[in-house]
Design a protein around this motif. Structure first.
Motif, PDB file in Angstrom:
ATOM      1  N   LEU A  10       0.819  -1.222   0.000  1.00 49.87           N
ATOM      2  CA  LEU A  10       0.000   0.000   0.000  1.00 49.87           C
ATOM      3  C   LEU A  10       0.849   1.267   0.000  1.00 49.87           C
ATOM      4  CD1 LEU A  10      -2.598  -1.033   2.734  1.00 49.87           C
ATOM      5  CD2 LEU A  10      -2.917  -1.063   0.271  1.00 49.87           C
ATOM      6  N   GLY A  11       2.165   1.073   0.060  1.00 48.91           N
ATOM      7  CA  GLY A  11       3.078   2.196   0.227  1.00 48.91           C
ATOM      8  C   GLY A  11       2.839   3.401  -0.658  1.00 48.91           C
ATOM      9  N   SER A  12       2.780   3.181  -1.990  1.00 52.72           N
ATOM     10  CA  SER A  12       2.690   4.342  -2.877  1.00 52.72           C
ATOM     11  C   SER A  12       1.346   5.043  -2.732  1.00 52.72           C
ATOM     12  CB  SER A  12       2.920   3.927  -4.333  1.00 52.72           C
ATOM     13  OG  SER A  12       1.904   3.054  -4.732  1.00 52.72           O
ATOM     14  N   MET A  13       0.355   4.310  -2.236  1.00 56.96           N
ATOM     15  CA  MET A  13      -0.966   4.899  -2.036  1.00 56.96           C
ATOM     16  C   MET A  13      -0.937   5.956  -0.927  1.00 56.96           C
ATOM     17  SD  MET A  13      -4.310   2.618  -1.570  1.00 56.96           S
ATOM     18  CE  MET A  13      -4.521   2.986   0.150  1.00 56.96           C
ATOM     19  N   TYR A  14      -0.087   5.706   0.098  1.00 54.39           N
ATOM     20  CA  TYR A  14       0.008   6.661   1.200  1.00 54.39           C
ATOM     21  C   TYR A  14       0.435   8.039   0.703  1.00 54.39           C
ATOM     22  CZ  TYR A  14       0.041   2.862   4.680  1.00 54.39           C
ATOM     23  OH  TYR A  14      -0.264   1.810   5.474  1.00 54.39           O
ATOM     24  N   CYS A  15       1.270   8.046  -0.327  1.00 55.65           N
ATOM     25  CA  CYS A  15       1.874   9.312  -0.761  1.00 55.65           C
ATOM     26  C   CYS A  15       1.135   9.972  -1.922  1.00 55.65           C
ATOM     27  CB  CYS A  15       3.320   9.080  -1.202  1.00 55.65           C
ATOM     28  SG  CYS A  15       4.410   8.738   0.154  1.00 55.65           S
ATOM     29  N   ARG A  16       0.192   9.278  -2.531  1.00 55.83           N
ATOM     30  CA  ARG A  16      -0.429   9.823  -3.744  1.00 55.83           C
ATOM     31  C   ARG A  16      -1.031  11.210  -3.489  1.00 55.83           C
ATOM     32  NH1 ARG A  16      -3.587   5.443  -6.158  1.00 55.83           N
ATOM     33  NH2 ARG A  16      -1.465   4.668  -6.461  1.00 55.83           N
ATOM     34  N   GLY A  17      -0.530  12.200  -4.243  1.00 55.34           N
ATOM     35  CA  GLY A  17      -1.045  13.570  -4.146  1.00 55.34           C
ATOM     36  C   GLY A  17      -0.711  14.263  -2.833  1.00 55.34           C
ATOM     37  N   ALA A  18       0.205  13.688  -2.068  1.00 58.26           N
ATOM     38  CA  ALA A  18       0.475  14.238  -0.728  1.00 58.26           C
ATOM     39  C   ALA A  18       1.156  15.603  -0.798  1.00 58.26           C
ATOM     40  CB  ALA A  18       1.353  13.267   0.057  1.00 58.26           C
ATOM     41  N   ALA A  19       0.735  16.506   0.103  1.00 60.97           N
ATOM     42  CA  ALA A  19       1.379  17.815   0.228  1.00 60.97           C
ATOM     43  C   ALA A  19       2.490  17.736   1.273  1.00 60.97           C
ATOM     44  CB  ALA A  19       0.348  18.849   0.638  1.00 60.97           C
ATOM     45  N   ALA A  20       2.440  16.721   2.118  1.00 61.42           N
ATOM     46  CA  ALA A  20       3.486  16.526   3.126  1.00 61.42           C
ATOM     47  C   ALA A  20       3.623  15.038   3.420  1.00 61.42           C
ATOM     48  CB  ALA A  20       3.131  17.267   4.417  1.00 61.42           C
ATOM     49  N   ASP A  45       7.395   8.950  -4.984  1.00 57.71           N
ATOM     50  CA  ASP A  45       7.232   9.336  -6.395  1.00 57.71           C
ATOM     51  C   ASP A  45       5.841   9.898  -6.695  1.00 57.71           C
ATOM     52  OD1 ASP A  45       9.752   8.391  -6.771  1.00 57.71           O
ATOM     53  OD2 ASP A  45       9.186   6.600  -7.915  1.00 57.71           O
ATOM     54  N   THR A  46       4.855   9.421  -5.949  1.00 60.57           N
ATOM     55  CA  THR A  46       3.475   9.820  -6.247  1.00 60.57           C
ATOM     56  C   THR A  46       3.040  11.083  -5.495  1.00 60.57           C
ATOM     57  OG1 THR A  46       2.790   8.245  -4.558  1.00 60.57           O
ATOM     58  CG2 THR A  46       2.661   7.490  -6.835  1.00 60.57           C
ATOM     59  N   ALA A  47       3.942  11.635  -4.687  1.00 61.16           N
ATOM     60  CA  ALA A  47       3.596  12.855  -3.942  1.00 61.16           C
ATOM     61  C   ALA A  47       3.571  14.058  -4.879  1.00 61.16           C
ATOM     62  CB  ALA A  47       4.625  13.077  -2.841  1.00 61.16           C
ATOM     63  N   GLN A  48       2.976  15.160  -4.423  1.00 61.04           N
ATOM     64  CA  GLN A  48       2.981  16.397  -5.223  1.00 61.04           C
ATOM     65  C   GLN A  48       4.420  16.863  -5.442  1.00 61.04           C
ATOM     66  OE1 GLN A  48       0.627  19.560  -3.525  1.00 61.04           O
ATOM     67  NE2 GLN A  48      -1.181  18.252  -3.340  1.00 61.04           N
ATOM     68  N   PRO A  49       4.700  17.555  -6.551  1.00 60.72           N
ATOM     69  CA  PRO A  49       6.080  17.981  -6.821  1.00 60.72           C
ATOM     70  C   PRO A  49       6.639  18.901  -5.744  1.00 60.72           C
ATOM     71  CG  PRO A  49       4.640  18.423  -8.711  1.00 60.72           C
ATOM     72  CD  PRO A  49       3.760  17.925  -7.610  1.00 60.72           C
TER      73      PRO A  49
END
Ligand SMILES: Nc1nc2c(ncn2[C@@H]2O[C@H](COP(=O)(O)OP(=O)(O)OP(=O)(O)O)[C@@H](O)[C@H]2O)c(=O)[nH]1
Length: 172
Positions: A10-20, A45-49
């Protein structure tokens, strides 16, 4: 970020679109920091730039040097919990933070300094927990305020040209 085996997928799901993103290790376990390095950097990788990162060493109440002052909460009493030796030091966390920015090809000078974003906390005593979240909130809010507001009526000319060229092959 969840470290347990059953949540690995589930790892990448935690970060998807994350601001922090808060990367947490255990100050009494060298292995926990190693795992962050080996498995968790790619999950960002999936967090906001412009995502804000914090590296947090938790369970500081278990180590001998945990008695100190919390910038926001004043003196922190010694915990009655059994002492453990500290295996991860602030400099290790700072190195991980720098490594993360490098991995993401981000310029260190566009982000808060590593020393500001690496914390040692105790979820048990509350040590530095407020400071951690206040620091993150301030930075995320400052980022939102800085972003230009896009009106929903705005038409992006570049985008419309692009979509036209994409549809043209079917209109021959
Ligand atoms: N002494 C102490 N124990 C803590 C602290 N934070 C969590 N724990 C304990 O550590 C254990 C694991 O906590 P979880 O919240 O399940 O965290 P986890 O990410 O699964 O952590 P690990 O199992 O340690 O890798 C629990 O028994 C918690 O009570 C802390 O700051 N100090």
């Amino acid at each position: 970020m969840g470290g347990r085996e059953q949540f690995h997928g589930l790892g990448s799901m935690y970060c998807r679109g994350a601001a922090a993103v808060i990367l947490t290790y255990d100050v009494t376990s060298r292995q926990s920091l190693r795992e962050l390095e080996e498995r968790f950097l790619t999950l960002t990788d999936t967090a906001q730039p412009d995502c804000i990162f914090a590296v947090v060493g938790n369970k500081s109440d278990l180590t001998d040097d945990c008695v100190g002052t919390d910038e926001t909460q004043g003196p922190v009493p010694a915990s009655p919990a059994p002492r453990a030796s500290k295996q991860v030091f602030k400099e290790d966390a700072i190195n991980l933070y720098k490594q993360l920015l490098k991995y993401k090809m981000l310029d260190e000078k566009d982000f808060p300094v590593a020393e500001k974003m690496c914390f040692e906390t105790s979820a048990k005593t509350g040590y530095n927990v407020d400071l951690l979240f206040e620091t993150i909130f301030e930075l995320v809010i400052a980022g939102i305020v800085k972003k230009p507001v896009k009106s929903p009526d705005t038409v992006e000319l570049e985008q419309s040209t692009d979509s036209k060229s994409r549809t043209s092959p079917c209109c021959t």
